[in-house]
Design a protein around this motif. Structure first.
Motif, PDB file in Angstrom:
ATOM      1  N   TRP A 145      10.130  -1.554  -9.756  1.00 42.68           N
ATOM      2  CA  TRP A 145      10.068  -2.459  -8.662  1.00 42.68           C
ATOM      3  C   TRP A 145      11.383  -2.593  -7.987  1.00 42.68           C
ATOM      4  O   TRP A 145      11.419  -2.753  -6.847  1.00 42.68           O
ATOM      5  CB  TRP A 145       9.682  -3.749  -9.464  1.00 42.68           C
TER       6      TRP A 145
ATOM      7  N   SER B 123       2.219   6.841   3.383  1.00 45.61           N
ATOM      8  CA  SER B 123       2.960   7.978   3.839  1.00 45.61           C
ATOM      9  C   SER B 123       3.911   7.998   4.964  1.00 45.61           C
ATOM     10  O   SER B 123       3.045   7.153   5.949  1.00 45.61           O
ATOM     11  CB  SER B 123       2.548   9.353   3.384  1.00 45.61           C
TER      12      SER B 123
ATOM     13  N   ASP C 278       6.574   0.712  -1.855  1.00 40.54           N
ATOM     14  CA  ASP C 278       6.485   2.101  -2.025  1.00 40.54           C
ATOM     15  C   ASP C 278       7.285   3.118  -1.197  1.00 40.54           C
ATOM     16  O   ASP C 278       7.106   4.402  -1.374  1.00 40.54           O
ATOM     17  CB  ASP C 278       4.933   2.525  -2.012  1.00 40.54           C
ATOM     18  N   TRP C 279       7.842   2.459  -0.220  1.00 36.79           N
ATOM     19  CA  TRP C 279       9.018   3.326   0.406  1.00 36.79           C
ATOM     20  C   TRP C 279       9.766   3.912  -0.494  1.00 36.79           C
ATOM     21  O   TRP C 279      10.581   5.009  -0.057  1.00 36.79           O
ATOM     22  CB  TRP C 279       9.549   2.576   1.685  1.00 36.79           C
TER      23      TRP C 279
ATOM     24  N   TYR D 270       0.950  -1.205   0.016  1.00 35.21           N
ATOM     25  CA  TYR D 270      -0.132   0.018  -0.071  1.00 35.21           C
ATOM     26  C   TYR D 270       0.801   1.180  -0.006  1.00 35.21           C
ATOM     27  O   TYR D 270       1.793   1.284   0.583  1.00 35.21           O
ATOM     28  CB  TYR D 270      -0.864   0.102   1.203  1.00 35.21           C
ATOM     29  N   ARG D 271       0.304   2.315  -0.633  1.00 36.22           N
ATOM     30  CA  ARG D 271       1.238   3.675  -0.920  1.00 36.22           C
ATOM     31  C   ARG D 271       0.853   4.290   0.537  1.00 36.22           C
ATOM     32  O   ARG D 271       0.222   5.528   0.519  1.00 36.22           O
ATOM     33  CB  ARG D 271       0.787   4.497  -2.048  1.00 36.22           C
TER      34      ARG D 271
ATOM     35  N   VAL E 214       8.986   4.615  -7.104  1.00 36.28           N
ATOM     36  CA  VAL E 214       8.724   3.823  -8.128  1.00 36.28           C
ATOM     37  C   VAL E 214       8.385   4.192  -9.427  1.00 36.28           C
ATOM     38  O   VAL E 214       8.298   3.400 -10.238  1.00 36.28           O
ATOM     39  CB  VAL E 214       7.376   2.878  -7.399  1.00 36.28           C
ATOM     40  N   SER E 215       7.962   5.730  -9.472  1.00 41.25           N
ATOM     41  CA  SER E 215       7.505   6.384 -10.714  1.00 41.25           C
ATOM     42  C   SER E 215       9.013   6.764 -11.466  1.00 41.25           C
ATOM     43  O   SER E 215       9.635   7.860 -10.924  1.00 41.25           O
ATOM     44  CB  SER E 215       6.714   7.522 -10.655  1.00 41.25           C
TER      45      SER E 215
ATOM     46  N   ASP F 282       6.226  -1.860   2.371  1.00 37.56           N
ATOM     47  CA  ASP F 282       6.243  -2.291   1.328  1.00 37.56           C
ATOM     48  C   ASP F 282       7.075  -1.655   0.402  1.00 37.56           C
ATOM     49  O   ASP F 282       7.444  -0.576   0.688  1.00 37.56           O
ATOM     50  CB  ASP F 282       4.990  -3.261   0.704  1.00 37.56           C
TER      51      ASP F 282
ATOM     52  N   SER G 221      -2.865  -3.556  -2.397  1.00 38.59           N
ATOM     53  CA  SER G 221      -3.206  -2.216  -2.449  1.00 38.59           C
ATOM     54  C   SER G 221      -4.465  -1.801  -2.656  1.00 38.59           C
ATOM     55  O   SER G 221      -4.883  -0.559  -2.549  1.00 38.59           O
ATOM     56  CB  SER G 221      -2.341  -1.436  -3.360  1.00 38.59           C
TER      57      SER G 221
ATOM     58  N   ASN H 220      11.461   7.687  -1.284  1.00 39.29           N
ATOM     59  CA  ASN H 220      10.365   8.471  -1.767  1.00 39.29           C
ATOM     60  C   ASN H 220      10.194   9.658  -0.880  1.00 39.29           C
ATOM     61  O   ASN H 220       9.593   9.618   0.258  1.00 39.29           O
ATOM     62  CB  ASN H 220       9.009   7.733  -2.216  1.00 39.29           C
TER      63      ASN H 220
END
Length: 780
Positions: A251, A211, A237-238, A208-209, A241-242, A235, A458, A257
């Motif tokens: 990945w 913050s 998104d720490w 999950y994204r 990823v973009s 997971d 997610s 981030n």
């Protein structure tokens, strides 16, 4: 150069254990464990492999009979006949001595092995059962593990790919002595390490994204709800990823981030202050690309053209790469606060004959351990010997009843290859469907699994937070999370037992009952440590009875339902029926179950100041509680305290704490009413009372050995049984007139057989009366 050395193990076997010819070699490690090698060149390998670390066993008794074309080796358990030629089915046979199977006790080289299964690398995308790899245990009494293609560990801490086509395998001829087989496997390959205590609590995990702000809000909500968690999983998104499209997917990543986590060190310090350890997910397959913040350091150290944007390719065959991989990608984040890494390797391919998954597990574990004894790894299974690198991540399971139903068997059978610390996606990860009952049953299984890690994908609709479920599911989920935390004293003892006594937390029934047919046929039932037997509920409940059914087996003796206190006679198959809030949990008479008596609504890992002991009367019992000595260290990083507990049924209970200081003990004597209590030794009796079931409750304080003596009489269990039956009838979805009829029959003064016949004669659906019949016939 990076090093991972197993210097405490001796790969050289004793000379007296070796029988060697020009092209063959047999090493008699025990009378039941034999290494067999064939080399066309006559050269043999004496070092460690990715599976085997130690061959320094005491030389057992054996005899040799030999002629020009035949070698016979006879141990106390195995006869080997060999024609001294290249291994073949006709020329090499192992004959297991003793009767295990009239047709299957001989193994000819190359024949398929019929074992009881081991485990599998992953449950990724599995909706139910998957094929299992090889295990050590077999009803036919023997199994074989092939080490011919293993990587070879070198003395400088690296590894090499084996050259040549020599054969190297290990024959395990342990009959049905499964525990001895596993103990010698651990001696050969190294034991399961001791897990840090935090790993035994509840883990929160979600793809999950999050913050920093939303993760803090989540943890604060857990605290407000009184839900203890000890591991925070973050997971992928720490990291960023973009990424620019020329670099492929996002990945793989190592750069925080900062839009989501502007202050990583501060955030992780906050999590530590709230009693959580932290793991970050990494997908290392794509190496390090120019957009990463540490790219220039990595590229320069490896002599790459960083100005030209040359990629740092992931290369598990390069010690130089791995050295930089840890130095620049992982150590700085560990200094920021990361406690261990979730290694999410999914590619599966080999690189130059090397399995990258095994390399990652091996070096990550050694690296994190070198930086502190509280480190672990979290990764997929990579073949025999992988138990040295806990914890296992079983992959992305489907959110279905089929997946839930496979997990108890899958977890228990993994012990057959020594792999005792699986972590599943509790609740399921992907696909499937929303089913509140399924989610609760998975929660319950998770509490009685090696690792309790809630997880989901997610989708905004898949969160496993208890408050996202209606009542009564939410309250029951919360109760089970707190129960897992209360089980920590028991789990810590089983953790010690797994590491030092070669007994994994979860064992299939046949480990203790190898000659019982039911122990093999009932796949989902298992022992959870030394004191608890589990019958998990993995099928939907009946819409009328509102109970789930499990067709199980109780071994000989008397067993207590841990949640109701009802006693059951063993030595029989039975079907149990449980409402939503209960599952099949049993303790045999004489069992002693330790729990934390402290507040279970916080996530403290301190040894409990109040120790609750549930003592199951009806037989003598003994239990040694093992705890970590807080603040003390020895060479291996941990000092241990032991509290011996001995129950002399009907006479006394003895406590022998060593070095634990003053502690309060709350004793529940399940199934017994005590009188004439006297306490002798270093302690005092505080209070004696009884619970609603009529069990005696004793509260005492002790800072040294004490003996509580008493007279004991069995409690009246009839009222307990009636209360449980009434609660079932009350909640069952059936006609009210039928409820009255059932209740009148239950209370009727009739022989049990007549009651059962009349219940079955009411004309109701069998599943509606079956739970009542189960409860009526619990005892002889």
């Amino acid at each position: 150069m990076i090093k991972a050395v197993y210097g405490d193990y001796q790969p050289l076997a004793a000379p007296g254990a070796i029988i060697q010819g020009p092209h063959y070699r047999f090493t008699i490690l025990t009378s039941r464990l034999i290494r067999a090698e064939y080399s066309p060149t006559g050269t043999f390998y004496d070092g460690q492999t990715q599976m085997v670390l130690n061959r320094d066993f005491p030389v057992p008794h054996y005899e040799i009979r030999e002629r020009e074309d035949l070698l016979e080796i006879i141990t106390d358990h195995v006869l080997i006949q060999y024609d001294k030629q290249a291994f073949s089915r006709e020329g090499l046979v192992f004959k297991l001595r003793g009767y295990f199977s009239i047709y299957h006790s001989d193994w000819h080289y190359g024949d398929p092995i019929q074992d009881l299964g081991g485990t599998a690398q992953t449950l990724d995308h599995a909706n139910g059962a998957v094929p299992l790899e090889r295990g050590l245990m077999s009803r036919f009494g023997f199994s074989v593990l092939d080490d011919s293609q293993s990587l070879q560990l070198t003395q400088d801490g690296w590894y090499q790919v084996k050259q040549g086509d020599s054969l190297d395998f290990y024959y395990f001829g342990y009959g049905h002595d499964y525990r001895a087989c596993l103990a010698d496997f651990y001696r050969l390959t190294g034991p399961q390490p001791l897990l840090p205590k935090y790993a035994l609590g509840n883990w929160w995990s979600r793809f999950y994204r999050y913050s920093e702000a939303t993760y803090r809000q989540l943890i604060e909500r857990f605290e407000a709800e009184g839900l203890p968690f000890t591991v925070a999983v973050i997971d992928m998104d720490w990291h960023v990823v973009s990424v620019p499209p020329q670099y492929g997917s996002g990945w793989t990543g190592y750069t925080w981030n900062e839009e989501l986590f502007p202050d990583p060190a501060g955030f992780m310090a906050w999590l530590h202050q709230h009693g959580l350890r932290i793991t970050l997910n990494v997908h290392p397959a794509d190496g390090v690309r120019p957009f990463e913040s540490m790219y220039q350091q990595m590229a320069q150290e490896l002599g790459l053209d960083w100005e030209g944007g040359e990629y740092v390719v992931f290369d598990p065959t390069s010690p130089r790469f791995l050295e930089a991989y840890f130095k620049h990608l992982h150590h700085p984040k560990e200094e920021q606060g990361v406690d261990f890494w979730w290694i999410d390797w999914q590619q599966g391919q080999t690189v130059k004959g090397v399995d990258p998954l095994w390399v990652l597990n091996h070096y990550h574990y050694h690296d994190i351990q070198a930086r502190g004894p509280q480190g672990i790894t979290f990764s997929r299974y990579a073949g025999p010997g992988s138990h040295r690198y806990p914890v296992g991540f079983s992959g992305d399971s489907h959110m279905t009843w089929e997946s839930l139903d496979f997990q108890p068997y899958f977890t228990a059978t993994a012990s057959n290859i020594g792999y005792g610390w699986w972590s599943h996606d509790i609740g399921g990860h992907i696909f499937g469907y929303r089913d509140n009952e399924l989610a609760l049953r998975w929660y319950q299984l998770g509490v009685f699994s090696p690792i309790m890690r809630l997880h989901s994908s997610s989708s905004e609709f898949l969160g496993k937070e208890p408050w996202r479920y209606p009542e009564p599911y939410a309250s029951s989920m919360k109760d089970y999370l707190r129960l897992r935390h209360r089980l920590l004293p028991y789990l810590c003892t089983m953790n010690y037992r797994a590491a030092h006594q070669a007994q994994p937390l979860i064992e299939p029934l046949y480990y203790q009952h190898p000659e019982e047919e039911a122990a093999y046929e009932i796949a989902n039932q298992y022992y959870f440590g030394s004191q608890i037997m589990v019958m998990p509920l993995t099928q939907p409940r009946h819409k009328g009875s509102l109970c789930s059914r499990f067709d199980g087996w109780l071994p000989e003796g008397t067993w207590y339902d841990i949640q109701t206190g009802l006693a059951y006679s063993g030595g029989r198959r039975l079907s149990i029926y449980r409402p939503l809030e209960r599952m099949g949990l049993f303790a045999k008479v004489g069992a002693i179950l330790p729990l934390s008596g402290d507040d279970a609504t916080n996530n403290s890992l301190a040894n409990p100041s109040v120790l609750e002991l549930r003592i199951y009367s009806g037989a003598d019992g003994h239990f040694d509680l093992v705890e970590e000595a807080e603040g003390d260290t020895v060479a291996d990083g941990t000092a241990f305290l032991t509290t011996g507990m001995t129950f002399v049924d009907g006479k006394a209970f003895q406590l022998a704490p060593q070095g634990t200081g003053l502690r309060t003990y709350e004793l529940t004597f399940v199934g017994a009413c005590l009188s004439d209590l006297e306490l002798a030794g270093q302690g005092r009796l505080v209070e004696v009372s009884h619970n609603d079931q009529g069990d005696s409750l004793v509260r005492l304080e002790a800072d040294g050995p004490v003996t509580l003596s008493f007279k004991q009489t069995p409690r009246d269990s009839q009222q307990v049984r009636l209360d449980v039956i009434f609660s079932y009838i009350e909640q069952a979805q059936m006609e009210n007139q039928a409820k009255d009829q059932i209740w009148a029959l239950v209370k009727k003064d009739l022989p049990l057989a007549y009651k059962m016949l009349e219940l079955q004669g009411l004309g109701l659906e069998p599943e509606l009366v079956a739970p009542v019949i189960e409860l009526l016939v619990t005892e002889p």
